[in-house]
Design a protein around this motif. Structure first.
Motif, PDB file in Angstrom:
ATOM      1  N   LYS A  75       0.110   4.821 -12.652  1.00 42.16           N
ATOM      2  CA  LYS A  75      -1.095   5.176 -13.405  1.00 42.16           C
ATOM      3  C   LYS A  75      -0.755   5.455 -14.868  1.00 42.16           C
ATOM      4  O   LYS A  75      -1.491   5.050 -15.777  1.00 42.16           O
ATOM      5  N   GLU A  76       0.347   6.163 -15.093  1.00 42.38           N
ATOM      6  CA  GLU A  76       0.782   6.435 -16.465  1.00 42.38           C
ATOM      7  C   GLU A  76       0.978   5.130 -17.240  1.00 42.38           C
ATOM      8  O   GLU A  76       0.485   4.965 -18.362  1.00 42.38           O
ATOM      9  N   ILE A  77       1.666   4.189 -16.626  1.00 47.01           N
ATOM     10  CA  ILE A  77       1.930   2.902 -17.273  1.00 47.01           C
ATOM     11  C   ILE A  77       0.656   2.073 -17.367  1.00 47.01           C
ATOM     12  O   ILE A  77       0.387   1.435 -18.392  1.00 47.01           O
ATOM     13  N   GLY A  78      -0.148   2.088 -16.308  1.00 46.53           N
ATOM     14  CA  GLY A  78      -1.404   1.347 -16.327  1.00 46.53           C
ATOM     15  C   GLY A  78      -2.328   1.818 -17.425  1.00 46.53           C
ATOM     16  O   GLY A  78      -2.958   1.011 -18.122  1.00 46.53           O
TER      17      GLY A  78
ATOM     18  N   LEU B 174      -3.343 -10.086  -2.809  1.00 44.47           N
ATOM     19  CA  LEU B 174      -2.593  -8.876  -2.475  1.00 44.47           C
ATOM     20  C   LEU B 174      -3.139  -7.668  -3.226  1.00 44.47           C
ATOM     21  O   LEU B 174      -3.233  -6.568  -2.664  1.00 44.47           O
ATOM     22  N   SER B 175      -3.520  -7.852  -4.474  1.00 38.68           N
ATOM     23  CA  SER B 175      -4.075  -6.728  -5.241  1.00 38.68           C
ATOM     24  C   SER B 175      -5.368  -6.223  -4.601  1.00 38.68           C
ATOM     25  O   SER B 175      -5.623  -5.014  -4.578  1.00 38.68           O
ATOM     26  N   ASP B 176      -6.174  -7.147  -4.082  1.00 41.10           N
ATOM     27  CA  ASP B 176      -7.412  -6.742  -3.401  1.00 41.10           C
ATOM     28  C   ASP B 176      -7.104  -6.009  -2.102  1.00 41.10           C
ATOM     29  O   ASP B 176      -7.774  -5.034  -1.752  1.00 41.10           O
ATOM     30  N   ARG B 177      -6.099  -6.459  -1.383  1.00 41.09           N
ATOM     31  CA  ARG B 177      -5.742  -5.802  -0.126  1.00 41.09           C
ATOM     32  C   ARG B 177      -5.200  -4.396  -0.367  1.00 41.09           C
ATOM     33  O   ARG B 177      -5.335  -3.525   0.480  1.00 41.09           O
ATOM     34  N   ILE B 178      -4.584  -4.180  -1.541  1.00 42.76           N
ATOM     35  CA  ILE B 178      -4.116  -2.844  -1.908  1.00 42.76           C
ATOM     36  C   ILE B 178      -5.297  -1.936  -2.227  1.00 42.76           C
ATOM     37  O   ILE B 178      -5.380  -0.793  -1.772  1.00 42.76           O
ATOM     38  N   ALA B 179      -6.245  -2.477  -3.009  1.00 42.90           N
ATOM     39  CA  ALA B 179      -7.349  -1.645  -3.536  1.00 42.90           C
ATOM     40  C   ALA B 179      -8.468  -1.434  -2.533  1.00 42.90           C
ATOM     41  O   ALA B 179      -9.129  -0.383  -2.574  1.00 42.90           O
ATOM     42  N   TYR B 180      -8.720  -2.397  -1.665  1.00 47.28           N
ATOM     43  CA  TYR B 180      -9.902  -2.334  -0.783  1.00 47.28           C
ATOM     44  C   TYR B 180      -9.509  -2.524   0.672  1.00 47.28           C
ATOM     45  O   TYR B 180      -9.983  -3.443   1.353  1.00 47.28           O
ATOM     46  N   PRO B 181      -8.689  -1.642   1.227  1.00 51.97           N
ATOM     47  CA  PRO B 181      -8.257  -1.815   2.619  1.00 51.97           C
ATOM     48  C   PRO B 181      -9.401  -1.774   3.611  1.00 51.97           C
ATOM     49  O   PRO B 181      -9.386  -2.470   4.619  1.00 51.97           O
TER      50      PRO B 181
ATOM     51  N   ARG C 125      -2.669  -1.803  -9.318  1.00 49.79           N
ATOM     52  CA  ARG C 125      -2.567  -2.672  -8.142  1.00 49.79           C
ATOM     53  C   ARG C 125      -2.030  -4.061  -8.495  1.00 49.79           C
ATOM     54  O   ARG C 125      -1.357  -4.700  -7.678  1.00 49.79           O
ATOM     55  N   PHE C 126      -2.295  -4.510  -9.715  1.00 46.73           N
ATOM     56  CA  PHE C 126      -1.788  -5.822 -10.113  1.00 46.73           C
ATOM     57  C   PHE C 126      -0.293  -5.759 -10.436  1.00 46.73           C
ATOM     58  O   PHE C 126       0.428  -6.737 -10.226  1.00 46.73           O
ATOM     59  N   ILE C 127       0.151  -4.633 -10.932  1.00 48.61           N
ATOM     60  CA  ILE C 127       1.587  -4.448 -11.170  1.00 48.61           C
ATOM     61  C   ILE C 127       2.331  -4.539  -9.845  1.00 48.61           C
ATOM     62  O   ILE C 127       3.340  -5.247  -9.722  1.00 48.61           O
ATOM     63  N   VAL C 128       1.827  -3.836  -8.828  1.00 53.57           N
ATOM     64  CA  VAL C 128       2.465  -3.835  -7.515  1.00 53.57           C
ATOM     65  C   VAL C 128       2.373  -5.218  -6.870  1.00 53.57           C
ATOM     66  O   VAL C 128       3.334  -5.686  -6.239  1.00 53.57           O
TER      67      VAL C 128
ATOM     68  N   ARG D 264       0.831  -1.211   0.000  1.00 58.67           N
ATOM     69  CA  ARG D 264       0.000   0.000   0.000  1.00 58.67           C
ATOM     70  C   ARG D 264       0.866   1.262   0.000  1.00 58.67           C
ATOM     71  O   ARG D 264       0.562   2.236  -0.710  1.00 58.67           O
ATOM     72  N   LYS D 265       1.934   1.240   0.774  1.00 58.45           N
ATOM     73  CA  LYS D 265       2.831   2.390   0.838  1.00 58.45           C
ATOM     74  C   LYS D 265       3.492   2.658  -0.514  1.00 58.45           C
ATOM     75  O   LYS D 265       3.521   3.803  -0.997  1.00 58.45           O
ATOM     76  N   LEU D 266       4.009   1.606  -1.144  1.00 60.03           N
ATOM     77  CA  LEU D 266       4.689   1.763  -2.429  1.00 60.03           C
ATOM     78  C   LEU D 266       3.708   2.100  -3.550  1.00 60.03           C
ATOM     79  O   LEU D 266       4.051   2.814  -4.494  1.00 60.03           O
ATOM     80  N   TYR D 267       2.498   1.592  -3.441  1.00 61.11           N
ATOM     81  CA  TYR D 267       1.456   1.918  -4.410  1.00 61.11           C
ATOM     82  C   TYR D 267       1.197   3.425  -4.407  1.00 61.11           C
ATOM     83  O   TYR D 267       1.104   4.062  -5.468  1.00 61.11           O
ATOM     84  N   LYS D 268       1.083   3.997  -3.225  1.00 60.90           N
ATOM     85  CA  LYS D 268       0.872   5.448  -3.115  1.00 60.90           C
ATOM     86  C   LYS D 268       2.105   6.222  -3.564  1.00 60.90           C
ATOM     87  O   LYS D 268       2.009   7.237  -4.261  1.00 60.90           O
ATOM     88  N   GLN D 269       3.272   5.736  -3.160  1.00 58.51           N
ATOM     89  CA  GLN D 269       4.528   6.424  -3.470  1.00 58.51           C
ATOM     90  C   GLN D 269       4.770   6.518  -4.972  1.00 58.51           C
ATOM     91  O   GLN D 269       5.226   7.545  -5.487  1.00 58.51           O
TER      92      GLN D 269
END
Length: 332
Positions: free
Chosen positions: A107-110, A320-327, A118-121, A96-101
């Motif tokens: 987003k540009e790449i996505g 993990l992708s769900d835990r990033i997107a839906y805390p 979130r799936f990339i991370v 979650r921290k690195l996703y925000k960072q």
């Protein structure tokens, strides 16, 4: 009881078998002789003599690589024991921290590749703990060892030639050309052939640097997924509850049914509410058995299986992708 003739025949056959085995062993080239064969093949496929000489100058046979290749885990693992170890809370927090960072770049790449960030991370985190552990085996030596060992000679020889091509193209220096015991490389853990097919030079510096350049790492992951059929209009799947009389023969990625059809068969969301009403085809996946966790797997689940053909690995990435997107959902 065997007759004298039968005993003599058995002895002769055994002796012939030993002689044949020794002959086969004698026919196998030494490791150094095998590398000479690989050098000729690499040269024929366009790798420069200078790269070949440099790459093999210090190549060695790594016995530990062979041992790891043949090692089979003895302890039984289930998804219930695998997930907490593969995706512990500290990894979720870090994701979650690195996703925000890195969100702006992600987003540009996505957006460019049509892949949710979130799936990339999640892949980045599950493959190399966000790039902190990429392996310390010499890639050329590891692949040469596995090719020479012979259990999957054709596969690893092809990967070895691909590795030489990567060096020849100048994407990485030989001294930094390290990875897993099986030859997987960089923060994406691409095999050399996957690197040649999917790695991206996103920052435009002329090198596809999946070892140390964040932009190239993220774009390479996204490109792999996009070229493999990713649909950013869908998620990966969802955990579900099955009715007591569910037929386990309906499970498996080869069976595709609409969500409405699964609903009719008694499949429900994990909280026992109805499935979504969208027109989506899905498979029912049981990573362990009918008594274990059950998932409806969408098309993106099949794409993740191309990355790693393990139900456990794919489920851990989706989780993990769900835990990033839906805390907030998981905080309940």
């Amino acid at each position: 009881m065997k007759t004298i003739k039968q005993l003599i025949r058995c002895v002769l056959l055994s002796a012939c078998s030993v002689i044949a085995t020794v002959a086969v062993a004698d026919d196998k080239p030494s490791f150094e002789q095998y590398l000479q064969q690989v050098k000729q093949q690499a040269l024929a496929q366009g790798v420069s003599p200078a790269t070949i000489d440099q790459a093999f100058a210090d190549a060695t046979f790594i016995q530990r690589t062979v041992k790891l290749d043949r090692n089979q885990p003895e302890k039984r693992v289930t998804l219930d024991t695998y997930l907490p170890k593969r995706v512990p809370q500290w990894k979720i927090d870090k994701a979650r921290k690195l996703y925000k960072q890195h969100y702006s770049l992600l987003k540009e790449i996505g957006d460019q590749y049509g892949v949710q960030p979130r799936f990339i991370v999640a892949l980045w985190g599950n493959e190399t703990n966000f790039g902190t552990y990429t392996g310390n085996f010499d890639i050329v030596s590891a692949l040469a060892t596995l090719a020479y060992d012979g259990r999957r000679e054709e596969f690893f020889r092809k990967e070895l030639i691909a590795a030489l091509t990567i060096l020849d193209q100048g994407h990485i220096e030989l001294a930094q050309f390290q990875g897993s015991w099986a030859g997987a490389m960089g923060q994406t853990q691409f095999m050399p052939s996957s690197f040649l097919a999917f790695a991206v030079d996103h920052d435009g510096d002329g090198r596809k640097d999946i070892w140390g350049t964040q932009a190239d790492v993220f774009a390479s992951i996204a490109n792999y997924l996009a070229q493999s059929g990713w649909n950013d209009d869908l998620t990966w799947g969802r955990q579900v509850k099955l009715p007591a009389d569910f037929d386990p023969e309906l499970a498996g990625l080869k069976i595709k049914k609409s969500l409405a059809e699964w609903q009719q068969l008694g499949v429900r969301r994990y909280d026992m509410s109805n499935l979504p009403t969208r027109d989506i085809k899905a498979s029912l996946v049981l990573p362990d058995d009918a008594q274990g966790r059950a998932y409806l797997a969408y098309g993106n689940y099949d794409v993740l299986m191309k990355w790693n053909r393990s139900y456990y690995f794919v489920t851990s990435v989706g989780y993990l992708s769900d835990r990033i997107a839906y805390p907030s959902v998981f905080a309940k």
